[in-house]
Scaffold this active site. Structure first.
Site, PDB file in Angstrom:
ATOM      1  N   GLY A   1       0.766  -1.245   0.000  1.00  0.00           N
ATOM      2  CA  GLY A   1       0.000   0.000   0.000  1.00  0.00           C
ATOM      3  C   GLY A   1       0.788   1.281   0.000  1.00  0.00           C
ATOM      4  O   GLY A   1       0.194   2.363  -0.135  1.00  0.00           O
TER       5      GLY A   1
ATOM      6  N   GLU B   1       4.354  -6.394   2.254  1.00  0.00           N
ATOM      7  CA  GLU B   1       4.065  -6.864   0.884  1.00  0.00           C
ATOM      8  C   GLU B   1       3.968  -5.718  -0.108  1.00  0.00           C
ATOM      9  O   GLU B   1       2.901  -5.470  -0.677  1.00  0.00           O
ATOM     10  CB  GLU B   1       2.715  -7.588   0.870  1.00  0.00           C
ATOM     11  CG  GLU B   1       2.575  -8.743   1.784  1.00  0.00           C
ATOM     12  CD  GLU B   1       1.095  -9.102   1.993  1.00  0.00           C
ATOM     13  OE1 GLU B   1       0.202  -8.472   1.407  1.00  0.00           O
ATOM     14  OE2 GLU B   1       0.852 -10.037   2.756  1.00  0.00           O
ATOM     15  N   PRO B   2       5.025  -4.996  -0.339  1.00  0.00           N
ATOM     16  CA  PRO B   2       4.931  -3.863  -1.255  1.00  0.00           C
ATOM     17  C   PRO B   2       4.904  -4.307  -2.719  1.00  0.00           C
ATOM     18  O   PRO B   2       5.613  -5.245  -3.101  1.00  0.00           O
ATOM     19  CB  PRO B   2       6.226  -3.093  -0.969  1.00  0.00           C
ATOM     20  CG  PRO B   2       7.184  -4.155  -0.557  1.00  0.00           C
ATOM     21  CD  PRO B   2       6.404  -5.215   0.145  1.00  0.00           C
ATOM     22  N   GLY B   3       4.083  -3.653  -3.499  1.00  0.00           N
ATOM     23  CA  GLY B   3       4.072  -3.894  -4.942  1.00  0.00           C
ATOM     24  C   GLY B   3       4.474  -2.612  -5.640  1.00  0.00           C
ATOM     25  O   GLY B   3       5.591  -2.447  -6.103  1.00  0.00           O
ATOM     26  N   ARG B   4       3.542  -1.660  -5.631  1.00  0.00           N
ATOM     27  CA  ARG B   4       3.727  -0.396  -6.353  1.00  0.00           C
ATOM     28  C   ARG B   4       5.024   0.326  -5.982  1.00  0.00           C
ATOM     29  O   ARG B   4       5.739   0.816  -6.858  1.00  0.00           O
ATOM     30  CB  ARG B   4       2.540   0.511  -6.030  1.00  0.00           C
ATOM     31  CG  ARG B   4       2.480   1.771  -6.847  1.00  0.00           C
ATOM     32  CD  ARG B   4       1.387   2.701  -6.325  1.00  0.00           C
ATOM     33  NE  ARG B   4       0.142   2.057  -6.058  1.00  0.00           N
ATOM     34  CZ  ARG B   4      -0.881   1.978  -6.911  1.00  0.00           C
ATOM     35  NH1 ARG B   4      -0.782   2.522  -8.098  1.00  0.00           N
ATOM     36  NH2 ARG B   4      -1.999   1.357  -6.568  1.00  0.00           N
TER      37      ARG B   4
ATOM     38  N   CYS C   1     -11.399   1.568 -29.659  1.00  0.00           N
ATOM     39  CA  CYS C   1     -12.671   2.204 -30.020  1.00  0.00           C
ATOM     40  C   CYS C   1     -13.533   2.503 -28.792  1.00  0.00           C
ATOM     41  O   CYS C   1     -14.625   1.964 -28.638  1.00  0.00           O
ATOM     42  CB  CYS C   1     -13.433   1.316 -30.983  1.00  0.00           C
ATOM     43  SG  CYS C   1     -13.655  -0.327 -30.313  1.00  0.00           S
TER      44      CYS C   1
ATOM     45  N   TYR D   1       1.228  -2.333 -12.211  1.00  0.00           N
ATOM     46  CA  TYR D   1      -0.155  -2.484 -12.679  1.00  0.00           C
ATOM     47  C   TYR D   1      -0.301  -1.931 -14.101  1.00  0.00           C
ATOM     48  O   TYR D   1      -1.325  -1.349 -14.452  1.00  0.00           O
ATOM     49  CB  TYR D   1      -1.139  -1.796 -11.708  1.00  0.00           C
ATOM     50  CG  TYR D   1      -0.956  -2.287 -10.284  1.00  0.00           C
ATOM     51  CD1 TYR D   1      -1.305  -3.585  -9.934  1.00  0.00           C
ATOM     52  CD2 TYR D   1      -0.406  -1.461  -9.290  1.00  0.00           C
ATOM     53  CE1 TYR D   1      -1.116  -4.056  -8.640  1.00  0.00           C
ATOM     54  CE2 TYR D   1      -0.209  -1.919  -7.998  1.00  0.00           C
ATOM     55  CZ  TYR D   1      -0.561  -3.225  -7.679  1.00  0.00           C
ATOM     56  OH  TYR D   1      -0.372  -3.687  -6.402  1.00  0.00           O
TER      57      TYR D   1
HETATM   58  N1  LLP Z   1      -0.873  -7.325  -0.624  1.00  0.00           N
HETATM   59  C1  LLP Z   1      -2.141  -7.536  -1.003  1.00  0.00           C
HETATM   60  C2  LLP Z   1      -2.914  -8.545  -0.295  1.00  0.00           C
HETATM   61  C3  LLP Z   1      -2.712  -6.800  -2.040  1.00  0.00           C
HETATM   62  O1  LLP Z   1      -3.975  -7.012  -2.391  1.00  0.00           O
HETATM   63  C4  LLP Z   1      -1.932  -5.831  -2.715  1.00  0.00           C
HETATM   64  C5  LLP Z   1      -2.492  -5.052  -3.818  1.00  0.00           C
HETATM   65  C6  LLP Z   1      -0.600  -5.658  -2.315  1.00  0.00           C
HETATM   66  C7  LLP Z   1      -0.103  -6.413  -1.257  1.00  0.00           C
HETATM   67  C8  LLP Z   1       0.322  -4.671  -2.963  1.00  0.00           C
HETATM   68  O2  LLP Z   1      -0.146  -3.383  -2.803  1.00  0.00           O
HETATM   69  P1  LLP Z   1       0.713  -2.127  -3.296  1.00  0.00           P
HETATM   70  O3  LLP Z   1       1.974  -2.074  -2.454  1.00  0.00           O
HETATM   71  O4  LLP Z   1       1.022  -2.319  -4.721  1.00  0.00           O
HETATM   72  O5  LLP Z   1      -0.160  -0.962  -3.063  1.00  0.00           O
HETATM   73  N2  LLP Z   1      -4.558  -2.109  -9.850  1.00  0.00           N
HETATM   74  C9  LLP Z   1      -4.508  -1.062  -8.851  1.00  0.00           C
HETATM   75  C10 LLP Z   1      -3.875  -1.528  -7.559  1.00  0.00           C
HETATM   76  C11 LLP Z   1      -4.536  -2.727  -6.959  1.00  0.00           C
HETATM   77  C12 LLP Z   1      -3.847  -3.212  -5.704  1.00  0.00           C
HETATM   78  C13 LLP Z   1      -4.333  -4.556  -5.336  1.00  0.00           C
HETATM   79  N3  LLP Z   1      -3.699  -5.145  -4.201  1.00  0.00           N
HETATM   80  C14 LLP Z   1      -3.797   0.146  -9.453  1.00  0.00           C
HETATM   81  O6  LLP Z   1      -3.367   0.082 -10.593  1.00  0.00           O
HETATM   82  O7  LLP Z   1      -3.693   1.173  -8.789  1.00  0.00           O
END
Ligand code: LLP
Length: 419
Positions: free
Chosen positions: A244, A278-281, A348, A377
């Site tokens: 997050g 659990e970082p993604g973004r 389109c 993403y």
């Molecule tokens: N852990 C869990 C259980 C999650 O559901 C997520 C993201 C993460 C970790 C990683 O979160 P982050 O660090 O990336 O914020 N498609 C959307 C974002 C959806 C996030 C879904 N879950 C976008 O493009 O903004």
């Protein structure tokens, strides 16, 4: 026209570079649209986050949903990162890389029996549970396999992450997790869940969160549950903060990982357990760009449009979240006039845009532009809408680059169809 740059993507002699390579050298080989990633960004960002947590026992589990290219996952796992997967497809990917199962955790609000079975067969570190029915199913599957399932309950702390409603997950109204009082009850139902070992507690309150307060409120609530469970005789081994952490797409004021760590560590230290994150973004967004070529530009009813060869199927975030991604030319041409234009794709739909009302220099057919902050993403949400091929992905490492996924072919798209 505002130009976004960084240590990883910057202009030199009016040309955009990724690390040590002019981006147009890459595009000459790959064509457009194309995703381009900086390996150095991934490495530096992982190290920055990991070291900010050095005063507490922790493991980073990279959320592969943000960018699941095998080379990107491998970059993180080579640095010691674990992975968070959300489906059997993501599990399959990370297993293909040979990642140690004890460095994998499985998330997901709607796991199938098959996914649970696969997770148990893989012997991975932990499965999250998000409902009583799921706990019952995990218990049943584990019993049939004669194993004990390591489980963390994802608790919904009912905290407002103050982000886009589609990516807010920790409010009572959201589908995710189990509320605090029910979770507390399930944790202590040893008889009912005889084939489950409750190893931890988990939260994930949303994505693109730009202040630390929601994390602090959620962690405080969850820490209370953790300590109450301890008093009731259940000592959990880990506390999972979820992902997050927000990033800068435009001019957002975000917090640093140091601020994040400084705010949370004092609360977490009291728990005396291992911390998961659990970082993604945060790990990938600003490590990637999407490059596109201008097909046409036109003025309609006094409005300017720049029509490029990348569309909503390549990067859907602007269309579905009204997300801002900075857009700028690949080459700065000081003689060019500035205009305000919508940058749109060839799909389109009127929802097919990459940016609206942007200040940008006039661009001509054949010019290139880049959409910034596209490492998260982006490709993972790309589709074949309009039977468009998904773009290639390129990983830059210093003065080398590698096409780590090639452009799809039309045969790839037809692969599983019959007539
Ligand atoms: N852990 C869990 C259980 C999650 O559901 C997520 C993201 C993460 C970790 C990683 O979160 P982050 O660090 O990336 O914020 N498609 C959307 C974002 C959806 C996030 C879904 N879950 C976008 O493009 O903004």
């Amino acid at each position: 026209m505002e130009l976004f740059d960084s240590k990883y993507f910057f202009y030199s002699d009016n040309k955009l570079y990724c690390e040590e390579i002019p981006v147009d050298d890459i595009l000459a080989q790959t064509g457009t649209p194309a995703y381009i990633y900086s390996k150095k960004f991934f490495v530096d960002t992982f190290k920055e986050l990991d070291s900010s947590l050095q005063n507490i026992k922790h493991t980073v589990f990279y959320a592969v949903k943000s960018n699941f290219n095998l080379s990107v996952i491998k970059t993180f796992s080579d640095l010691g990162s674990g992975v968070d997967v959300n489906s059997e497809g993501e599990l399959y990917r990370v297993m293909k890389l040979g990642i140690n199962p004890k460095k994998i955790i499985l998330s997901g609000v709607g796991k199938t029996a098959n996914e649970i079975k696969l997770a148990l067969e893989t012997n991975l570190l932990m499965i999250k549970a998000e409902s009583e029915e799921e706990l019952v199913l995990i218990n049943e599957v584990a019993k049939d396999m004669n194993v004990i399932a390591p489980v963390a309950i994802r608790v919904n702390p009912d905290v407002d992450a103050k982000t886009h409603p589609y990516i807010s997950t920790g409010l009572a109204e959201n589908k995710f997790g189990i509320d605090v009082s029910a979770a507390f009850k399930f944790y202590l139902q040893k008889e009912k869940f005889g084939n489950i070992e409750f190893t931890g507690i988990d939260m994930h309150i949303g994505s693109q969160i730009t202040t630390v307060e929601p994390f602090v409120s959620a962690v405080e609530k969850m820490a209370e549950v953790f300590l109450k469970l301890k008093s009731a005789g259940l000592t959990l081994k880990h506390f999972d903060l979820g992902g997050g952490i927000g990033v800068v797409y435009h001019h957002e004021k975000t917090f640093s990982v140091k601020e994040y760590a400084d705010a949370l560590i004092p609360i977490l230290k009291k728990l005396d357990c291992e911390i998961f994150i659990e970082p993604g973004r945060f790990m990938t967004a600003n490590g990637g760009i999407l490059a596109a070529q201008v097909q046409y530009s036109k003025k309609n009813h006094d409005k300017n449009f720049i029509i490029v060869d990348a569309g909503m199927n390549d990067l859907i975030r602007p269309s579905i979240y009204a997300a801002y991604h900075h857009i700028q030319p690949l080459e700065i041409n000081p003689g060019r006039k500035e205009i305000i234009a919508d940058v749109v794709g060839p799909v389109c739909e009127s929802g097919d845009f990459l940016g609206k009302a942007r200040n940008i220099s006039e661009l001509k057919r054949g010019d290139y532009l880049v959409v910034m902050s596209a490492g998260s993403y982006g490709m993972t949400m790309a589709s074949n809408y309009n039977a468009r091929r998904r773009p290639p992905e390129i990983l830059v490492d210093g003065n080398n680059f590698q096409i780590v996924r090639s452009r799809e072919t039309f045969e790839h798209i037809l692969y599983d169809e019959n007539f």
